[in-house]
Structure formats: C-alpha cells, structure tokens
Design a protein around this motif. Structure first.
Motif, PDB file in Angstrom:
ATOM      1  N   ALA A  58       0.896  -1.277   0.074  1.00 20.39           N
ATOM      2  CA  ALA A  58       0.033   0.081   0.061  1.00 20.39           C
ATOM      3  C   ALA A  58       0.629   1.291  -0.182  1.00 20.39           C
ATOM      4  CB  ALA A  58      -0.985   0.045   1.312  1.00 20.39           C
ATOM      5  N   ASN A  59       2.009   1.128   0.898  1.00 19.98           N
ATOM      6  CA  ASN A  59       2.949   2.342   0.715  1.00 19.98           C
ATOM      7  C   ASN A  59       3.702   2.711  -0.195  1.00 19.98           C
ATOM      8  OD1 ASN A  59       2.083   3.804   3.401  1.00 19.98           O
ATOM      9  ND2 ASN A  59       1.859   1.793   4.134  1.00 19.98           N
ATOM     10  N   VAL A  60       4.167   1.520  -1.038  1.00 20.34           N
ATOM     11  CA  VAL A  60       4.944   1.769  -2.039  1.00 20.34           C
ATOM     12  C   VAL A  60       4.370   2.238  -3.274  1.00 20.34           C
ATOM     13  CG1 VAL A  60       6.402   0.404  -3.761  1.00 20.34           C
ATOM     14  CG2 VAL A  60       6.756   0.054  -1.194  1.00 20.34           C
ATOM     15  N   GLY A  61       3.101   1.875  -3.149  1.00 22.62           N
ATOM     16  CA  GLY A  61       2.136   2.346  -4.221  1.00 22.62           C
ATOM     17  C   GLY A  61       2.234   1.931  -5.714  1.00 22.62           C
ATOM     18  N   HIS A  62       2.753   2.726  -6.547  1.00 20.64           N
ATOM     19  CA  HIS A  62       2.767   1.983  -7.965  1.00 20.64           C
ATOM     20  C   HIS A  62       4.095   1.907  -8.756  1.00 20.64           C
ATOM     21  CE1 HIS A  62      -1.475   2.562  -8.018  1.00 20.64           C
ATOM     22  NE2 HIS A  62      -1.240   3.781  -7.898  1.00 20.64           N
ATOM     23  N   ALA A  63       5.171   1.900  -7.555  1.00 22.61           N
ATOM     24  CA  ALA A  63       6.655   1.635  -7.914  1.00 22.61           C
ATOM     25  C   ALA A  63       6.752   0.127  -7.898  1.00 22.61           C
ATOM     26  CB  ALA A  63       7.277   2.507  -7.001  1.00 22.61           C
ATOM     27  N   THR A  64       7.326  -0.292  -8.691  1.00 25.65           N
ATOM     28  CA  THR A  64       7.463  -1.800  -8.624  1.00 25.65           C
ATOM     29  C   THR A  64       8.801  -2.153  -7.620  1.00 25.65           C
ATOM     30  OG1 THR A  64       8.202  -3.911 -10.025  1.00 25.65           O
ATOM     31  CG2 THR A  64       9.313  -1.946 -10.812  1.00 25.65           C
ATOM     32  N   LEU A  65       8.904  -3.522  -7.009  1.00 25.99           N
ATOM     33  CA  LEU A  65       9.819  -3.655  -6.214  1.00 25.99           C
ATOM     34  C   LEU A  65      10.755  -4.686  -6.801  1.00 25.99           C
ATOM     35  CD1 LEU A  65       7.676  -4.338  -2.773  1.00 25.99           C
ATOM     36  CD2 LEU A  65       9.367  -2.326  -3.436  1.00 25.99           C
ATOM     37  N   PHE A  66      10.231  -5.183  -8.048  1.00 27.46           N
ATOM     38  CA  PHE A  66      11.062  -6.228  -8.431  1.00 27.46           C
ATOM     39  C   PHE A  66      11.307  -5.960 -10.047  1.00 27.46           C
ATOM     40  CE2 PHE A  66       8.592  -7.838  -5.058  1.00 27.46           C
ATOM     41  CZ  PHE A  66       9.747  -8.547  -4.301  1.00 27.46           C
ATOM     42  N   PRO A  67      12.651  -5.553 -10.172  1.00 27.70           N
ATOM     43  CA  PRO A  67      12.878  -5.162 -11.869  1.00 27.70           C
ATOM     44  C   PRO A  67      13.010  -6.499 -12.715  1.00 27.70           C
ATOM     45  CG  PRO A  67      14.823  -5.102 -10.575  1.00 27.70           C
ATOM     46  CD  PRO A  67      13.673  -5.345  -9.621  1.00 27.70           C
ATOM     47  N   PRO A  68      12.479  -6.286 -13.944  1.00 31.96           N
ATOM     48  CA  PRO A  68      12.907  -7.618 -14.789  1.00 31.96           C
ATOM     49  C   PRO A  68      14.302  -8.068 -15.017  1.00 31.96           C
ATOM     50  CG  PRO A  68      12.436  -5.628 -16.186  1.00 31.96           C
ATOM     51  CD  PRO A  68      12.381  -5.121 -14.696  1.00 31.96           C
ATOM     52  N   ARG A  69      14.342  -9.288 -15.497  1.00 29.29           N
ATOM     53  CA  ARG A  69      15.657  -9.885 -15.723  1.00 29.29           C
ATOM     54  C   ARG A  69      16.288  -8.885 -16.802  1.00 29.29           C
ATOM     55  NH1 ARG A  69      15.919 -15.814 -15.141  1.00 29.29           N
ATOM     56  NH2 ARG A  69      17.616 -15.537 -16.712  1.00 29.29           N
ATOM     57  N   HIS A  70      17.762  -8.920 -16.735  1.00 28.95           N
ATOM     58  CA  HIS A  70      18.555  -8.174 -17.773  1.00 28.95           C
ATOM     59  C   HIS A  70      18.270  -8.816 -19.161  1.00 28.95           C
ATOM     60  CE1 HIS A  70      21.739 -11.005 -18.366  1.00 28.95           C
ATOM     61  NE2 HIS A  70      21.659 -11.189 -17.305  1.00 28.95           N
ATOM     62  N   ASP A  71      17.936  -9.875 -19.296  1.00 26.30           N
ATOM     63  CA  ASP A  71      17.971 -10.757 -20.601  1.00 26.30           C
ATOM     64  C   ASP A  71      16.390 -11.042 -20.586  1.00 26.30           C
ATOM     65  OD1 ASP A  71      17.402 -12.713 -18.445  1.00 26.30           O
ATOM     66  OD2 ASP A  71      18.521 -14.264 -19.527  1.00 26.30           O
ATOM     67  N   LEU A  72      15.318 -10.418 -20.321  1.00 29.88           N
ATOM     68  CA  LEU A  72      13.956 -10.432 -20.652  1.00 29.88           C
ATOM     69  C   LEU A  72      13.733 -10.470 -22.076  1.00 29.88           C
ATOM     70  CD1 LEU A  72      11.058 -10.793 -19.566  1.00 29.88           C
ATOM     71  CD2 LEU A  72      10.871  -8.565 -19.277  1.00 29.88           C
ATOM     72  N   LEU A  73      14.285  -9.522 -22.601  1.00 29.36           N
ATOM     73  CA  LEU A  73      14.100  -9.489 -24.295  1.00 29.36           C
ATOM     74  C   LEU A  73      14.499 -10.655 -24.997  1.00 29.36           C
ATOM     75  CD1 LEU A  73      12.519  -7.720 -26.382  1.00 29.36           C
ATOM     76  CD2 LEU A  73      14.775  -6.449 -26.503  1.00 29.36           C
ATOM     77  N   SER A  74      15.477 -10.971 -24.654  1.00 26.68           N
ATOM     78  CA  SER A  74      16.060 -12.338 -25.242  1.00 26.68           C
ATOM     79  C   SER A  74      15.389 -13.567 -24.920  1.00 26.68           C
ATOM     80  CB  SER A  74      17.617 -12.285 -24.793  1.00 26.68           C
ATOM     81  OG  SER A  74      18.151 -13.675 -25.391  1.00 26.68           O
ATOM     82  N   LEU A  75      15.109 -13.848 -23.742  1.00 25.76           N
ATOM     83  CA  LEU A  75      14.100 -14.862 -23.305  1.00 25.76           C
ATOM     84  C   LEU A  75      12.742 -14.765 -24.062  1.00 25.76           C
ATOM     85  CD1 LEU A  75      15.020 -15.361 -19.508  1.00 25.76           C
ATOM     86  CD2 LEU A  75      15.601 -16.651 -21.425  1.00 25.76           C
ATOM     87  N   LEU A  76      12.268 -13.774 -24.261  1.00 27.66           N
ATOM     88  CA  LEU A  76      10.994 -13.821 -24.786  1.00 27.66           C
ATOM     89  C   LEU A  76      11.054 -13.955 -26.377  1.00 27.66           C
ATOM     90  CD1 LEU A  76       9.430 -10.379 -23.146  1.00 27.66           C
ATOM     91  CD2 LEU A  76       8.846 -12.852 -22.636  1.00 27.66           C
TER      92      LEU A  76
END
Length: 97
Positions: A58-76
């Motif tokens: 609730a307090n962090v709001g709309h900020a993500t706590l978990f960034p995507p993997r550095h190789d996300l685009l490659s994996l997709l």
C-alpha cells in the motif's frame, strides 16, 4: 465488506512478496537463488507478517519492487522450448563488473 483495489504493479508486488515468504518457509537457499536475494534481503522478507506485506504494498504504491531480468527481451524472443533452459542457466541479474 469493502474490496481493496490494487493496481497491476501493486498486485505483482503483493504476489512476489507472498511467494518469497512462502518459499522461505520451505528452503531459504533455493529462495535466494530463485529470486536473486542476498541473505539480508531473504531474512527480512521471510520474517514479514501478512499485515506488513500489505502495508508495504500500500505504501510503495505504483513503484515496482522487482525489476525484470536483464535478459528478458532475449528470453521472450527465444523459441519457447529453449526459454526455460536458458532462463535456468543464465543469471537473472547482470554480473558485477
């Protein structure tokens, strides 16, 4: 009874925090590897109460706590049968330089 409306980001934060907490109860080392956590992060997250998790979300709001993997685009873009094995052998974080 009232319903809490969570944004997509809040829902993801809540889901991941709960997954980490549940996983920590089974195997701390596996959880650290799976979620790329160090020991201090794992200890803190594993000891959060359900109320604390909800308060964080609730307090962090709309900020993500978990960034995507550095190789996300490659994996997709990888053929699906290879995505799982590649995700397993590649580190989800960039190596320290």
């Amino acid at each position: 009874m009232s319903q809490v409306q969570l944004s997509d980001v809040q829902y993801i934060n809540l889901s991941v925090l709960n997954a980490i907490k549940t996983s920590m109860q089974r195997d701390k080392v596996e959880t650290c590897c799976r979620f790329s956590l160090d020991a201090a992060q794992a200890d803190l997250l594993g000891n959060l109460s359900t109320d604390q998790i909800w308060a964080i979300v609730a307090n962090v709001g709309h900020a993500t706590l978990f960034p995507p993997r550095h190789d996300l685009l490659s994996l997709l873009q990888t053929p699906l049968p290879l995505a799982g094995p590649l995700a397993t052998v590649r580190s989800p974080t960039l190596p320290n330089r």
